[in-house]
Design a protein around this motif. Structure first.
Motif, PDB file in Angstrom:
ATOM      1  N   GLU A 100      34.322  40.196  47.301  1.00 31.42           N
ATOM      2  CA  GLU A 100      34.304  39.057  48.230  1.00 31.42           C
ATOM      3  C   GLU A 100      35.070  39.396  49.507  1.00 31.42           C
ATOM      4  O   GLU A 100      34.684  39.011  50.604  1.00 31.42           O
ATOM      5  N   LEU A 101      36.143  40.144  49.342  1.00 28.91           N
ATOM      6  CA  LEU A 101      36.986  40.514  50.482  1.00 28.91           C
ATOM      7  C   LEU A 101      36.212  41.366  51.489  1.00 28.91           C
ATOM      8  O   LEU A 101      36.324  41.172  52.694  1.00 28.91           O
ATOM      9  N   PHE A 102      35.428  42.313  50.976  1.00 25.96           N
ATOM     10  CA  PHE A 102      34.777  43.263  51.880  1.00 25.96           C
ATOM     11  C   PHE A 102      33.306  42.942  52.174  1.00 25.96           C
ATOM     12  O   PHE A 102      32.721  43.553  53.067  1.00 25.96           O
TER      13      PHE A 102
ATOM     14  N   GLN B 259      31.935  48.480  46.284  1.00 21.63           N
ATOM     15  CA  GLN B 259      32.417  48.109  47.617  1.00 21.63           C
ATOM     16  C   GLN B 259      31.642  48.853  48.699  1.00 21.63           C
ATOM     17  O   GLN B 259      31.344  48.302  49.746  1.00 21.63           O
TER      18      GLN B 259
END
Lengths: 256, 304
Positions: free
Chosen positions: B100-102, B144
Motif C-alpha cells: 500500500e505504501l509503494f 513491491q
C-alpha cells in the motif's frame, strides 16, 4: 512531493511507538495534574509552575521529537529501505524534504496536543486563572510566548539531531546529542552565560540560540546573552536552516 | 515491431581509482527478458544502480523510454520497478502495508490483490514483515517491484531464498508480463533458472560485456553434445578410434562434442554401423548457459 509526504506520514502513523509516546505523554500530564490536585501545597506540584511547563508535556514533546527525528533518516539505512526510496521518479531533495516536513508536522502536533491537554487539565483543576496577570502580562500570553519559544528552540535542536543522524547513519549518536543539547539549555545555561560574559564572541555559538525561548518569555536575559531578542529569533532560524542544509548535503552525498 | 525501452550507452564507472565498468553498452527491447550474468564483482549491481540513478557515473549515459536517467534526473524512473541486492523491509509494517505504501493510488487494491495471489503470499500478507523468512521477504521485495505494473523491471538475484514453487511462480509472472510488453533486466547466479526465462543474455566480466546474444545463440556457442549409448562400449570405442572420431567416455556412454565439426555425428554413426555396433540410444544436448558462461569467462581471463 505530496505522495512522498503521505508515504512518510503513513510510516510514522503505522509505528506503534508513535502512539505509545503520545499515550505516555498524555498519561504523565494527567498524573501531574492529579498530583497537583492531591498535594496543592507542595512546591513540587505547584499549579502555576506545572501549567507553565505544560504538566511536563513540553519536556516530553522534545524527547519524543528528538527520538523521532533521529530515526527518520537513519532507519532507512538501518532497514535497507533507502534504495527503495531513491530509485523512484523523485529526487533526493524531495525525499529529504518530505522527511523534514513530516518531522516538523509531528513536532507541531505533539506541541498542540501537550498545550491542549494543559488547557483542559488546568480548567478541570480550576486552580489556574489564564487571565490573571504577572508583571502586567496575562498568563495566557506568557504561555503562548513560551510555546513559540519552545517551537524555535525545538526546531534548532531537531535540525542538529537530523544533521547528526544523517552524518553518522545511526540514530544513537543523534539521540544522545539531542538530549545533551536539551540538558545544556536547562542545566548548563548558567555556565554558558558566564563564558559569554568573559568572551563576548562566544555569544554567537549555536547553544546560545537554544535560549531563544527563555529570552522570549524573559526579555531581561538579553543582558546575559548579549543579543537582542529579535537577533536571537533570527539567529535561531539561521542556525536551523544551516544545520538543515548540512544534513541535506550529507544525505545527498551518501552512497547507496 | 518492438522498440527499445532501456539504452545503456558506453557506461564508465570508477570507485576511487578502481575502474569497475568499462564502456558497458547494451539495450533492452520492449517485452524482452534480458539476463545479466557474471562472476562476483563483475559489476552487475553497479550497472543496475547506474540505471536506477542511484550512483553517479564517470562517462556514458542511460536512457529509459528515450528519457535520460542520472543521479540528478529521475523522471524516467516512474516507469521502472526494481529489487536491488536485498529487499528493504520496515519491520513495523505488514506485507500488505508495504505494498500500500509503494503502490500508485489508481487500481491500488486490484494490483495488490493480483500480485499477492500470483506470488502465493495470501496466507501471510497481513503479518508483520519482521516475522517473515528470507524467502517471504524476497517475495515481498519482488511484489513491491511489480505492483505498479512498470514498463521495465530490474531484478538483482530475484531467486535468492525462494523455494522451487516460488521460483516457478516468479518465472510464470515474468513470462506473462513480458508477453504483455514489460521488459526485464535480471541478474542471477542460478543460471539454469535464467536460461528458462531470459530471451537474451549479457555476460559481464571485469566490468566488460564479453558476450551479448540471444539465449538460443548462446547455447550454440559451445556447440552440441551427443551422448551415444552403444550395446557394446568396447566395440564402439574401437570403431570410433579407427575412424578417427574424437570422443570421450562417460560411464557406459560415448560423448561427442560437436564444437566445430558439424559432420561429427554422421561420421561416428557411420563408423559404428560399419563395424556392426548396435546403438541403444542417442541424446542430443545443447550446451547449457552455465557451460557457455564458464567458457567465456575463462576465455576472457586468458585474453586478459
Amino acid at each position: 512531493m505530496g505522495t512522498l509526504i503521505q508515504q512518510e506520514w503513513y510510516k510514522l502513523t503505522h509505528k506503534l511507538g508513535t502512539w505509545l509516546a503520545i499515550g505516555f505523554m498524555v498519561l504523565v500530564q494527567v498524573a501531574m495534574a492529579v498530583l497537583a490536585a492531591v498535594y496543592p501545597d507542595s512546591p513540587l506540584f505547584n499549579a502555576s509552575t506545572l501549567v507553565e511547563n505544560s504538566y511536563i508535556g513540553g519536556d516530553l514533546v522534545m524527547f519524543i521529537a528528538i527520538a523521532s527525528v533521529a530515526s527518520i533518516v537513519s532507519m532507512e539505512f538501518q532497514y535497507g529501505t533507502m534504495k527503495q526510496l531513491l530509485y523512484r521518479q523523485y529526487y533526493r531533495s524531495q525525499v529529504f524534504l518530505s522527511k523534514v516536513v513530516v518531522a516538523v508536522l509531528q513536532f507541531l502536533i505533539l506541541q498542540v496536543i501537550a498545550a491542549a491537554m494543559t488547557v483542559v487539565l488546568s480548567l478541570i483543576g480550576g486552580k489556574y486563572d489564564w487571565f490573571a496577570t504577572a508583571k502586567n502580562v496575562p498568563h495566557w500570553q506568557t504561555y503562548a510566548l513560551g510555546q513559540a519559544g519552545t517551537l524555535l528552540m525545538g526546531l534548532l535542536l531537531l535540525s542538529v539531531v537530523l544533521m547528526l543522524s544523517t552524518l553518522f547513519k545511526t540514530n544513537a549518536a543523534a539521540i544522545a546529542s539531542g538530549f545533551i543539547g536539551y540538558f545544556v539549555i536547562t542545566i548548563a545555561a548558567g555556565i554558558l552565560i558566564a563564558l559569554i560574559a568573559k568572551w563576548e564572541w562566544l555569544k554567537w555559538n549555536p547553544f546560545t540560540f537554544l535560549m531563544t525561548g527563555n529570552q522570549l518569555v524573559t526579555p531581561a536575559l538579553a543582558n546575559m546573552t548579549h543579543l537582542t531578542t529579535p537577533v536571537m529569533v533570527v539567529g535561531s532560524l539561521v542556525y536551523t536552516v544551516l544545520f538543515g542544509l548540512i544534513a541535506y548535503a550529507s544525505f545527498r552525498k551518501r552512497s547507496i | 515491431m518492438t522498440s527499445t525501452i532501456l539504452t545503456v550507452d558506453h557506461l564508465d564507472k570508477a570507485f576511487g581509482g578502481k575502474q569497475v565498468l568499462h564502456g558497458v553498452d547494451f539495450f533492452v527491447e520492449e517485452g524482452h527478458v534480458v539476463g545479466l550474468v557474471g562472476p562476483n564483482g563483475a559489476g552487475k549491481s553497479t550497472i543496475m544502480k547506474a540505471i536506477l540513478g542511484l550512483i553517479p557515473i564517470n562517462a556514458g549515459g542511460v536512457e529509459i523510454g528515450g528519457e535520460p536517467v542520472s543521479i540528478t534526473s529521475h523522471r524516467a524512473l516512474r516507469k521502472v520497478g526494481a529489487l536491488i541486492e536485498y529487499p528493504g523491509i520496515y519491520p513495523f509494517l505488514t506485507g500488505r502495508q508495504h505494498l500500500e505504501l509503494f503502490a500508485a493510488k489508481h487500481h491500488q487494491a486490484t494490483n495488490i490483490k493480483q500480485i499477492v495471489t500470483a506470488l502465493g503470499m495470501d496466507t501471510y500478507i497481513d503479518r508483520k514483515a519482521k516475522l517473515y523468512s528470507l524467502g517471504m521477504k524476497q517475495k515481498l521485495g519482488i511484489a513491491q517491484a511489480l505492483v505498479n505494473q512498470p514498463k521495465l523491471v530490474i531484478l538483482d538475484e530475484p531467486m535468492n531464498g525462494l523455494d522451487p514453487q516460488a521460483v516457478k511462480d516468479l518465472r510464470d509472472i515474468i513470462r506473462n508480463m513480458a508477453a504483455n510488453g514489460t521488459s526485464f533486466l535480471i541478474s542471477s547466479h542460478i543460471l539454469s533458472e535464467l536460461e528458462k526465462v531470459a530471451d537474451d543474455v549479457l555476460i559481464l566480466n571485469h566490468g566488460h560485456i564479453v558476450r551479448e546474444a540471444p539465449m538460443a545463440d548462446l547455447a550454440k556457442v559451445g556447440g552440441l553434445t551427443y551422448v551415444i549409448t552403444p550395446a557394446n562400449l568396447s566395440q564402439a570405442t574401437t570403431a570410433l578410434t579407427l575412424a578417427k572420431v574424437a570422443y570421450t567416455i562417460e560411464g557406459a556412454t560415448v560423448v561427442l562434442h560437436e564444437d566445430t565439426d558439424t559432420d561429427l555425428l554422421n561420421a561416428a554413426l557411420y563408423a559404428l554401423v560399419q563395424n556392426g555396433v548396435a546403438i541403444k540410444a542417442i541424446d542430443r544436448k545443447a550446451r547449457d548457459l552455465e557451460a557457455a558462461f564458464l567458457a567465456m569467462v575463462h576465455e576472457d581471463k586468458g585474453e586478459a
